[in-house]
Scaffold this motif. Structure first.
Motif, PDB file in Angstrom:
ATOM      1  N   GLN A 139      -0.948  67.051  58.988  1.00  0.00           N
ATOM      2  CA  GLN A 139      -0.622  67.458  57.629  1.00  0.00           C
ATOM      3  C   GLN A 139       0.055  68.814  57.682  1.00  0.00           C
ATOM      4  OE1 GLN A 139      -4.074  67.348  55.049  1.00  0.00           O
ATOM      5  NE2 GLN A 139      -3.775  65.168  54.669  1.00  0.00           N
ATOM      6  N   VAL A 140       1.099  68.960  56.883  1.00  0.00           N
ATOM      7  CA  VAL A 140       1.817  70.231  56.788  1.00  0.00           C
ATOM      8  C   VAL A 140       1.944  70.619  55.326  1.00  0.00           C
ATOM      9  CG1 VAL A 140       3.102  69.933  58.939  1.00  0.00           C
ATOM     10  CG2 VAL A 140       4.074  69.089  56.814  1.00  0.00           C
ATOM     11  N   CYS A 141       1.966  71.931  55.100  1.00  0.00           N
ATOM     12  CA  CYS A 141       2.059  72.448  53.741  1.00  0.00           C
ATOM     13  C   CYS A 141       2.878  73.731  53.738  1.00  0.00           C
ATOM     14  CB  CYS A 141       0.669  72.725  53.188  1.00  0.00           C
ATOM     15  SG  CYS A 141       0.691  73.516  51.555  1.00  0.00           S
ATOM     16  N   ALA A 144       3.713  78.513  56.224  1.00  0.00           N
ATOM     17  CA  ALA A 144       3.634  77.083  56.510  1.00  0.00           C
ATOM     18  C   ALA A 144       2.356  76.824  57.286  1.00  0.00           C
ATOM     19  CB  ALA A 144       4.851  76.633  57.306  1.00  0.00           C
ATOM     20  N   PHE A 145       1.620  75.836  56.847  1.00  0.00           N
ATOM     21  CA  PHE A 145       0.340  75.500  57.458  1.00  0.00           C
ATOM     22  C   PHE A 145       0.411  74.088  58.019  1.00  0.00           C
ATOM     23  CE2 PHE A 145      -0.327  78.379  53.922  1.00  0.00           C
ATOM     24  CZ  PHE A 145      -0.992  79.420  54.542  1.00  0.00           C
ATOM     25  N   GLY A 146      -0.180  73.879  59.169  1.00  0.00           N
ATOM     26  CA  GLY A 146      -0.224  72.563  59.778  1.00  0.00           C
ATOM     27  C   GLY A 146      -1.571  72.343  60.429  1.00  0.00           C
ATOM     28  N   ALA A 181      12.454  69.860  50.870  1.00  0.00           N
ATOM     29  CA  ALA A 181      13.083  69.953  52.195  1.00  0.00           C
ATOM     30  C   ALA A 181      12.125  69.452  53.280  1.00  0.00           C
ATOM     31  CB  ALA A 181      13.517  71.390  52.477  1.00  0.00           C
ATOM     32  N   TYR A 182      10.852  69.785  53.165  1.00  0.00           N
ATOM     33  CA  TYR A 182       9.851  69.297  54.120  1.00  0.00           C
ATOM     34  C   TYR A 182       9.699  67.781  54.007  1.00  0.00           C
ATOM     35  CZ  TYR A 182       7.888  73.591  56.101  1.00  0.00           C
ATOM     36  OH  TYR A 182       7.686  74.731  56.822  1.00  0.00           O
ATOM     37  N   VAL A 183       9.625  67.272  52.788  1.00  0.00           N
ATOM     38  CA  VAL A 183       9.489  65.827  52.572  1.00  0.00           C
ATOM     39  C   VAL A 183      10.696  65.103  53.170  1.00  0.00           C
ATOM     40  CG1 VAL A 183       9.464  64.010  50.801  1.00  0.00           C
ATOM     41  CG2 VAL A 183       7.981  66.013  50.563  1.00  0.00           C
ATOM     42  N   ASP A 184      11.891  65.626  52.930  1.00  0.00           N
ATOM     43  CA  ASP A 184      13.102  65.010  53.474  1.00  0.00           C
ATOM     44  C   ASP A 184      13.103  65.056  55.005  1.00  0.00           C
ATOM     45  OD1 ASP A 184      13.929  64.583  50.866  1.00  0.00           O
ATOM     46  OD2 ASP A 184      15.363  66.254  50.867  1.00  0.00           O
ATOM     47  N   PHE A 185      12.705  66.189  55.574  1.00  0.00           N
ATOM     48  CA  PHE A 185      12.704  66.339  57.029  1.00  0.00           C
ATOM     49  C   PHE A 185      11.761  65.357  57.696  1.00  0.00           C
ATOM     50  CE2 PHE A 185      11.228  68.158  61.027  1.00  0.00           C
ATOM     51  CZ  PHE A 185      12.432  68.432  61.655  1.00  0.00           C
ATOM     52  N   TYR A 186      10.569  65.169  57.111  1.00  0.00           N
ATOM     53  CA  TYR A 186       9.560  64.310  57.723  1.00  0.00           C
ATOM     54  C   TYR A 186       9.640  62.863  57.251  1.00  0.00           C
ATOM     55  CZ  TYR A 186       7.470  68.368  59.878  1.00  0.00           C
ATOM     56  OH  TYR A 186       7.256  69.479  60.651  1.00  0.00           O
ATOM     57  N   ASP A 187      10.636  62.523  56.431  1.00  0.00           N
ATOM     58  CA  ASP A 187      10.826  61.144  56.001  1.00  0.00           C
ATOM     59  C   ASP A 187      11.052  60.269  57.238  1.00  0.00           C
ATOM     60  OD1 ASP A 187      11.191  59.010  54.173  1.00  0.00           O
ATOM     61  OD2 ASP A 187      13.359  59.171  54.457  1.00  0.00           O
ATOM     62  N   VAL A 195       3.079  62.032  59.686  1.00  0.00           N
ATOM     63  CA  VAL A 195       3.132  63.387  59.130  1.00  0.00           C
ATOM     64  C   VAL A 195       3.075  63.286  57.613  1.00  0.00           C
ATOM     65  CG1 VAL A 195       4.430  65.540  58.942  1.00  0.00           C
ATOM     66  CG2 VAL A 195       4.511  64.216  61.073  1.00  0.00           C
ATOM     67  N   GLU A 196       2.137  64.000  57.026  1.00  0.00           N
ATOM     68  CA  GLU A 196       1.992  64.037  55.571  1.00  0.00           C
ATOM     69  C   GLU A 196       2.275  65.451  55.092  1.00  0.00           C
ATOM     70  OE1 GLU A 196      -2.150  62.921  55.439  1.00  0.00           O
ATOM     71  OE2 GLU A 196      -1.646  60.838  55.002  1.00  0.00           O
ATOM     72  N   VAL A 197       3.176  65.585  54.123  1.00  0.00           N
ATOM     73  CA  VAL A 197       3.424  66.869  53.478  1.00  0.00           C
ATOM     74  C   VAL A 197       2.492  66.921  52.276  1.00  0.00           C
ATOM     75  CG1 VAL A 197       5.128  68.340  52.345  1.00  0.00           C
ATOM     76  CG2 VAL A 197       5.825  66.857  54.245  1.00  0.00           C
ATOM     77  N   VAL A 198       1.654  67.964  52.231  1.00  0.00           N
ATOM     78  CA  VAL A 198       0.642  68.071  51.182  1.00  0.00           C
ATOM     79  C   VAL A 198       0.889  69.314  50.336  1.00  0.00           C
ATOM     80  CG1 VAL A 198      -1.074  66.741  52.456  1.00  0.00           C
ATOM     81  CG2 VAL A 198      -0.965  69.197  52.779  1.00  0.00           C
TER      82      VAL A 198
END
Length: 97
Positions: free
Chosen positions: A51-53, A65-67, A21-27, A32-35
């Motif tokens: 970066q967000v996780c 959630a971490f950013g 869901a995070y990867v799709d949102f930030y596509d 922004v990198e989802v890690v």
């Protein structure tokens, strides 16, 4: 560095589903990198990336959630350039890469 916590309503989704869901949102958001692990400052120093996780804790039914950003590079000046590029129809990263 930000840490945000939330409770899920009902059963917690899987880690895979939340990460996707995070990867799709930030596509389409090039800075922004989802890690997969909570990020640290070293990963974003002297660049315009965030970066967000997301981390799902099934036992407690919570999301952590971490950013992280480098406030000097991802601060107001870089955001202004990025927004101006978007408003003017230019590539989002022009002048920032």
């Amino acid at each position: 560095l930000s840490s945000v916590y939330a409770r899920f309503v009902g059963d917690a989704p899987s880690q895979t589903d939340v990460t996707q869901a995070y990867v799709d949102f930030y596509d389409g958001h090039p800075f922004v990198e989802v890690v997969g692990t909570p990020p640290g400052m070293h990963a974003v120093q002297r660049n315009n990336f965030a970066q967000v996780c997301p981390v799902v804790d099934q036992a407690s039914g919570r999301l952590a959630a971490f950013g992280v950003i480098d406030n000097l590079m991802k601060g107001a000046a870089s955001q202004a350039v990025q927004n101006l590029n978007l408003m003017d129809g230019r590539p989002e990263g022009e002048g920032l890469n």
